[in-house]
Design a protein around this motif. Structure first.
Motif, mmCIF file in Angstrom:
data_model
loop_
_atom_site.group_PDB
_atom_site.id
_atom_site.type_symbol
_atom_site.label_atom_id
_atom_site.label_comp_id
_atom_site.label_asym_id
_atom_site.label_seq_id
_atom_site.Cartn_x
_atom_site.Cartn_y
_atom_site.Cartn_z
ATOM 1 N N ARG A 101 -5.748 -32.723 -11.513
ATOM 2 C CA ARG A 101 -4.778 -33.141 -10.510
ATOM 3 C C ARG A 101 -4.211 -34.517 -10.838
ATOM 4 N NH1 ARG A 101 -5.302 -32.216 -4.213
ATOM 5 N NH2 ARG A 101 -4.795 -30.177 -4.997
ATOM 6 N N ALA A 102 -5.116 -35.430 -11.237
ATOM 7 C CA ALA A 102 -4.650 -36.799 -11.506
ATOM 8 C C ALA A 102 -3.760 -36.840 -12.742
ATOM 9 C CB ALA A 102 -5.854 -37.728 -11.686
ATOM 10 N N SER A 103 -4.136 -36.093 -13.812
ATOM 11 C CA SER A 103 -3.252 -36.075 -14.980
ATOM 12 C C SER A 103 -1.937 -35.424 -14.623
ATOM 13 C CB SER A 103 -3.863 -35.313 -16.158
ATOM 14 O OG SER A 103 -5.233 -35.357 -16.153
ATOM 15 N N GLY A 104 -2.014 -34.398 -13.774
ATOM 16 C CA GLY A 104 -0.797 -33.711 -13.375
ATOM 17 C C GLY A 104 0.135 -34.635 -12.605
ATOM 18 N N ASP A 105 -0.446 -35.454 -11.677
ATOM 19 C CA ASP A 105 0.373 -36.391 -10.912
ATOM 20 C C ASP A 105 1.093 -37.355 -11.837
ATOM 21 O OD1 ASP A 105 -0.439 -35.226 -8.670
ATOM 22 O OD2 ASP A 105 -1.884 -36.767 -8.065
ATOM 23 N N ARG A 106 0.353 -37.826 -12.860
ATOM 24 C CA ARG A 106 0.935 -38.817 -13.747
ATOM 25 C C ARG A 106 2.046 -38.209 -14.596
ATOM 26 N NH1 ARG A 106 -0.226 -40.344 -18.598
ATOM 27 N NH2 ARG A 106 -2.050 -39.020 -18.690
ATOM 28 N N GLN A 107 1.806 -36.975 -15.060
ATOM 29 C CA GLN A 107 2.779 -36.373 -15.965
ATOM 30 C C GLN A 107 3.802 -35.507 -15.238
ATOM 31 O OE1 GLN A 107 0.041 -34.254 -18.404
ATOM 32 N NE2 GLN A 107 -0.205 -35.939 -19.833
ATOM 33 N N GLY A 108 3.606 -35.319 -13.931
ATOM 34 C CA GLY A 108 4.520 -34.473 -13.191
ATOM 35 C C GLY A 108 4.415 -33.015 -13.594
ATOM 36 N N SER A 109 3.230 -32.558 -13.867
ATOM 37 C CA SER A 109 3.076 -31.170 -14.278
ATOM 38 C C SER A 109 1.755 -30.644 -13.748
ATOM 39 C CB SER A 109 3.083 -31.070 -15.799
ATOM 40 O OG SER A 109 2.014 -31.834 -16.300
ATOM 41 N N THR A 110 1.574 -29.346 -13.772
ATOM 42 C CA THR A 110 0.271 -28.802 -13.423
ATOM 43 C C THR A 110 -0.324 -28.118 -14.641
ATOM 44 O OG1 THR A 110 1.411 -26.847 -12.630
ATOM 45 C CG2 THR A 110 0.671 -28.407 -10.973
ATOM 46 N N GLN A 111 -1.648 -28.141 -14.693
ATOM 47 C CA GLN A 111 -2.345 -27.483 -15.792
ATOM 48 C C GLN A 111 -2.212 -25.975 -15.614
ATOM 49 O OE1 GLN A 111 -4.033 -28.598 -18.495
ATOM 50 N NE2 GLN A 111 -4.440 -26.473 -19.021
ATOM 51 N N ARG A 112 -1.809 -25.287 -16.664
ATOM 52 C CA ARG A 112 -1.765 -23.832 -16.577
ATOM 53 C C ARG A 112 -3.178 -23.271 -16.696
ATOM 54 N NH1 ARG A 112 2.314 -20.544 -19.777
ATOM 55 N NH2 ARG A 112 1.578 -19.121 -18.207
ATOM 56 N N PHE A 113 -3.395 -22.126 -16.124
ATOM 57 C CA PHE A 113 -4.678 -21.424 -16.196
ATOM 58 C C PHE A 113 -5.828 -22.284 -15.681
ATOM 59 C CE2 PHE A 113 -2.233 -19.523 -19.740
ATOM 60 C CZ PHE A 113 -2.120 -18.258 -19.221
ATOM 61 N N GLU A 114 -5.557 -23.055 -14.612
ATOM 62 C CA GLU A 114 -6.623 -23.904 -14.086
ATOM 63 C C GLU A 114 -7.768 -23.053 -13.541
ATOM 64 O OE1 GLU A 114 -5.245 -26.827 -11.290
ATOM 65 O OE2 GLU A 114 -7.309 -27.294 -10.728
ATOM 66 N N GLY A 115 -7.420 -21.933 -12.892
ATOM 67 C CA GLY A 115 -8.463 -21.062 -12.350
ATOM 68 C C GLY A 115 -9.374 -20.526 -13.441
ATOM 69 N N GLU A 116 -8.756 -20.104 -14.539
ATOM 70 C CA GLU A 116 -9.557 -19.575 -15.653
ATOM 71 C C GLU A 116 -10.437 -20.660 -16.254
ATOM 72 O OE1 GLU A 116 -6.499 -18.767 -15.138
ATOM 73 O OE2 GLU A 116 -6.209 -16.621 -15.422
ATOM 74 N N PHE A 117 -9.983 -21.918 -16.146
ATOM 75 C CA PHE A 117 -10.789 -23.018 -16.669
ATOM 76 C C PHE A 117 -12.157 -23.050 -15.979
ATOM 77 C CE2 PHE A 117 -12.126 -27.439 -16.880
ATOM 78 C CZ PHE A 117 -11.898 -27.749 -18.211
ATOM 79 N N TYR A 118 -12.139 -22.982 -14.626
ATOM 80 C CA TYR A 118 -13.407 -23.002 -13.886
ATOM 81 C C TYR A 118 -14.237 -21.764 -14.209
ATOM 82 C CZ TYR A 118 -10.684 -26.467 -11.397
ATOM 83 O OH TYR A 118 -9.897 -27.535 -11.097
ATOM 84 N N THR A 119 -13.537 -20.614 -14.341
ATOM 85 C CA THR A 119 -14.254 -19.384 -14.676
ATOM 86 C C THR A 119 -14.965 -19.524 -16.017
ATOM 87 O OG1 THR A 119 -12.420 -18.254 -13.606
ATOM 88 C CG2 THR A 119 -13.982 -16.902 -14.830
ATOM 89 N N LEU A 120 -14.224 -20.046 -17.004
ATOM 90 C CA LEU A 120 -14.828 -20.195 -18.331
ATOM 91 C C LEU A 120 -15.998 -21.175 -18.295
ATOM 92 C CD1 LEU A 120 -11.701 -20.174 -20.658
ATOM 93 C CD2 LEU A 120 -13.549 -18.521 -20.613
ATOM 94 N N LEU A 121 -15.864 -22.234 -17.455
ATOM 95 C CA LEU A 121 -16.978 -23.180 -17.354
ATOM 96 C C LEU A 121 -18.222 -22.498 -16.789
ATOM 97 C CD1 LEU A 121 -15.443 -26.562 -16.168
ATOM 98 C CD2 LEU A 121 -16.693 -26.137 -18.250
ATOM 99 N N VAL A 122 -18.017 -21.656 -15.768
ATOM 100 C CA VAL A 122 -19.171 -20.971 -15.182
ATOM 101 C C VAL A 122 -19.800 -20.034 -16.208
ATOM 102 C CG1 VAL A 122 -19.849 -19.254 -13.478
ATOM 103 C CG2 VAL A 122 -18.425 -21.158 -12.799
ATOM 104 N N PHE A 123 -18.966 -19.321 -16.958
ATOM 105 C CA PHE A 123 -19.507 -18.436 -17.989
ATOM 106 C C PHE A 123 -20.237 -19.240 -19.062
ATOM 107 C CE2 PHE A 123 -16.577 -14.905 -16.643
ATOM 108 C CZ PHE A 123 -17.583 -13.983 -16.436
ATOM 109 N N THR A 124 -19.699 -20.407 -19.404
ATOM 110 C CA THR A 124 -20.399 -21.234 -20.383
ATOM 111 C C THR A 124 -21.760 -21.645 -19.832
ATOM 112 O OG1 THR A 124 -18.226 -22.126 -20.877
ATOM 113 C CG2 THR A 124 -20.072 -23.131 -21.991
ATOM 114 N N GLY A 125 -21.783 -21.975 -18.541
ATOM 115 C CA GLY A 125 -23.064 -22.302 -17.912
ATOM 116 C C GLY A 125 -24.050 -21.155 -18.063
#
Lengths: 490, 190
Positions: A101-125
């Motif tokens: 969110r903070a990088s997005g605010d600074r750059q005026g953009s949103t991270q794509r596939f943010e949901g999949e990011f959390y999913t992949l982190l859980v799978f990595t766990g």
């Protein structure tokens, strides 16, 4: 068929796998602007996963207990690493939510596939949990590949950033080569003993001729060494940490390193040690080289993530002291305590780097000048983490180093030189860690504006900070827990 | 009989392996890999692993090499231009390291032969599809299930990395504000 009671011992793993699938579903129904919801569901699910894990901690303490035909260990050692993996994943997800969110605010953009990011982190766990508990070479190989596969993707997640692409590709190429070498080692070990189960190998390994076993161990160490970023398999570390999203770098530095050590220790202690092969000298040598290379290369770094990467290499050297001292009264306990304490202060340091990067768009240590005025809380925490990384009391880092040195001294007089190397290296590391503190507190800020601290990331930071202090001041519960977990052999 | 089959196919596998790393064109390497994989299938047969041998031909020699060829065709559509050569000192170093490793391996193998008895005859029915399936669903149930999760994660990862444009999605309003100042890296959509 395995008995149904085997499944009951797999509840944390099943829960994590189910959580990953649920997150994929939740992600479908959440709007582009509210992807943090997926992160919150992930955090909730991970915290709930601690409940069955806690149940296992009480139920299974007999070392060497395995389920599914000896392929999966459910001993205290595995449970310890389940806790570690779940806590690390939770903290990293908390940090990622604000990082994006903070990088997005600074750059005026949103991270794509943010949901999949959390999913992949859980799978990595989940992968980390499986790695630490694998008692069969095939499962070891698969779980290491599992973690590697998700890590490659996570490292390359910032698709618009060439450095992140480079990180992903480099990690992939190094990882693929290291895995291939390691699998060759596995195949030799299987060929020599006729079994893939570590506990069966342990019974037969004494009859295996030493030269062949040495070659096999060396090949396997290439793969494990890659995961724990041990010299000479460390070259990827600075580039990947620098390019990957900072929470991912934190996760690699803590999660896959801890699981890598779990696998290394289980394979070496269970399957190799009964052969009477002198692996201690080899491990001790690698440990000393890792400490020196990591620390000396960290000295000239200006980029905080590269500095932390080299520091991570040198810490791999410190933790290897624990592997070398395995078998003594403290060896295994020391290693577990170190990994657990290391998790908190390393995550903390990376989280602050993530916050500064998201807010200021810079990773350079000189840009930390005057942080004590711009964000006093952050500066204090960073100072705490730096002192802890050095190993200065009353932080968790001191206590971890104390235990691991004690382990080596107690194990054998032949390891005294390694302790001396460790102490010398702690002193060397003081220079570059304290340099960060000096920059934050003594140099004037270039821009006196206050730095906003996002609420969720701040929570993650205070948790890591509090744990760093608490473990240093009152380590007894951790010692008791690690003692119970440390018994590995039947 | 066994030796008469083993020697030529082992030699073919080795020759193919050399071809993979020595040839300058990616397409030659891929075809050499085909040679390695098919020779290995024969070696598996000699070991009594008939089912694995068939899988080796169908999956590796068939599907995977074809996939390699497609990728090479897409990447070097014109001629299949030669790959860049490594830096010379690195190549020398790598050769020395490989030679040392080979020596270590060879000495280990020779000394193992002298001391250990490794001739274990496979059980009756070993290597049939039934035996492999039975092992897969009992002894190796957990790794088997884990493999499916790995495939799922692999698919998610592939989608994340490959789908859509190269970049971050830029908010319409901030893009308008930024375009006046500097060309944005993120705006480089395909």
């Amino acid at each position: 068929m395995p008995p149904a009671s085997d499944l009951a011992l797999l509840v944390p793993e099943l829960w994590l796998a189910a959580l990953g699938l649920v997150l994929l579903g939740v992600d479908l129904f959440v709007g582009e602007q509210n992807k943090r919801t997926v992160g919150w569901v992930a955090v909730g699910g991970l915290l709930l996963a601690l409940v069955p894990t806690w149940g296992l901690a009480g139920a299974v303490h007999r070392p060497g207990t395995t389920v599914f035909f000896g392929s999966y260990a459910v001993d205290g050692f595995a449970v310890f690493f389940k806790f570690l993996a779940i806590i690390a994943t939770t903290l990293v997800i908390l940090a990622s939510m604000d990082y994006f969110r903070a990088s997005g605010d600074r750059q005026g953009s949103t991270q794509r596939f943010e949901g999949e990011f959390y999913t992949l982190l859980v799978f990595t766990g989940l992968g980390l949990v499986l790695m630490a508990a694998s008692a069969d070479l095939i499962l070891v190989a698969l779980s290491i590949e599992f973690v590697s596969l998700t890590s490659y993707v996570l490292a390359a997640y910032l698709k618009g950033n060439p450095k992140s692409n480079e990180a992903g590709l480099k990690y992939f190429l190094f990882g693929a080569a290291a895995s291939a070498v390691m699998f060759y080692g596995f195949s030799l070990l299987y060929g020599l003993t006729g079994s893939t189960s570590l506990y069966v190998i342990a019974e037969k390994v004494a009859t295996v001729p030493a030269p062949a076993l040495t070659v096999s161990l060396a090949l396997m160490l290439a793969g494990f060494g890659f995961k724990i970023s041990m010299v000479p398999f460390h070259q990827w570390t600075p580039d990947v940490y620098e390019g990957a999203p900072t929470p991912v770098a934190a996760f690699l530095s803590v999660g896959s390193k801890a699981a890598g050590f779990a696998v290394l220790l289980r394979v070496v202690a269970v399957a190799i040690a009964p052969s009477g092969l002198d692996y201690v000298t080899l491990i001790a040598g690698l440990s000393a080289v890792s400490m020196f290379v990591g620390n000396l290369l960290a000295l000239p770094q200006r980029n905080i993530k590269r500095m932390l990467a080299y520091s991570s290499i040198s810490h791999a050297g410190f933790i290897l002291i624990g592997v070398a001292a395995f078998g003594g009264a403290f060896g295994n306990t020391g290693l577990l305590i170190y990994l657990f304490a290391y998790m908190f202060f390393t995550l903390g340091a990376f989280f602050i780097a993530a916050l500064i990067e998201a807010r200021l768009g810079s990773d350079d240590i000189p840009d930390y000048a005057g942080l004590s005025q711009r964000a006093p809380g952050l500066a204090f925490l960073m100072a705490l983490f730096m002192l802890s990384l050095t190993g200065i009391p009353p932080t968790a880092g001191f206590f971890a180093k104390f235990y691991i040195f004690a382990a080596a001294i107690e194990r054998s007089p032949a390891l005294l030189w390694l302790v001396a190397v460790g102490v010398v290296n702690s002193v060397i590391s003081l220079y570059y860690y304290v340099n960060v503190i000096r920059t934050m507190y003594l140099l004037p800020p270039q821009d006196p504006a206050r730095i906003q601290e996002p609420a969720v990331l701040r929570t993650a930071l205070w948790v890591t900070g509090a744990a760093t202090l608490l473990l240093g001041l009152y380590p007894q519960p951790l010692i008791t827990f690690a003692r119970a977990a440390a018994l590995l052999l039947p | 009989m066994e030796l008469a089959l083993f020697i030529p196919f082992a030699a073919l596998a080795l020759a193919g392996g050399l071809g993979v790393i020595a040839s300058g064109r990616a397409i030659h390497s891929a075809l050499s890999l085909l040679l390695v994989l098919s020779s290995l299938a024969v070696l598996y047969l000699l070991l009594g692993a008939q089912f694995i041998a068939v899988l080796q031909v169908i999956i590796y020699a068939g599907a995977i090499v074809v996939l390699f060829l497609f990728v090479i065709m897409l990447l070097h559509m014109a001629t299949g231009e030669p790959a860049a050569r490594g830096v010379r000192p690195w190549r020398a170093g790598a050769t020395v390291a490989a030679a040392l490793f080979f020596a270590a391996l060879l000495s280990a193998v020779i000394r193992t032969r002298a001391t250990a008895d490794l001739g274990v005859a496979p059980a009756v029915g070993f290597g049939t599809a039934e035996a492999v399936g039975r092992t897969l669903f009992t002894r190796f149930l957990l790794p088997f299930e884990l493999a499916s999760v790995i495939l799922l994660v692999g698919i998610i990862g592939a989608v994340v990395l490959a789908k859509g444009s190269l970049t971050l999605r830029v908010h319409a309003e901030s893009r308008a504000a930024d375009e006046a100042e500097e060309p944005r890296e993120e705006a480089l959509t395909r």
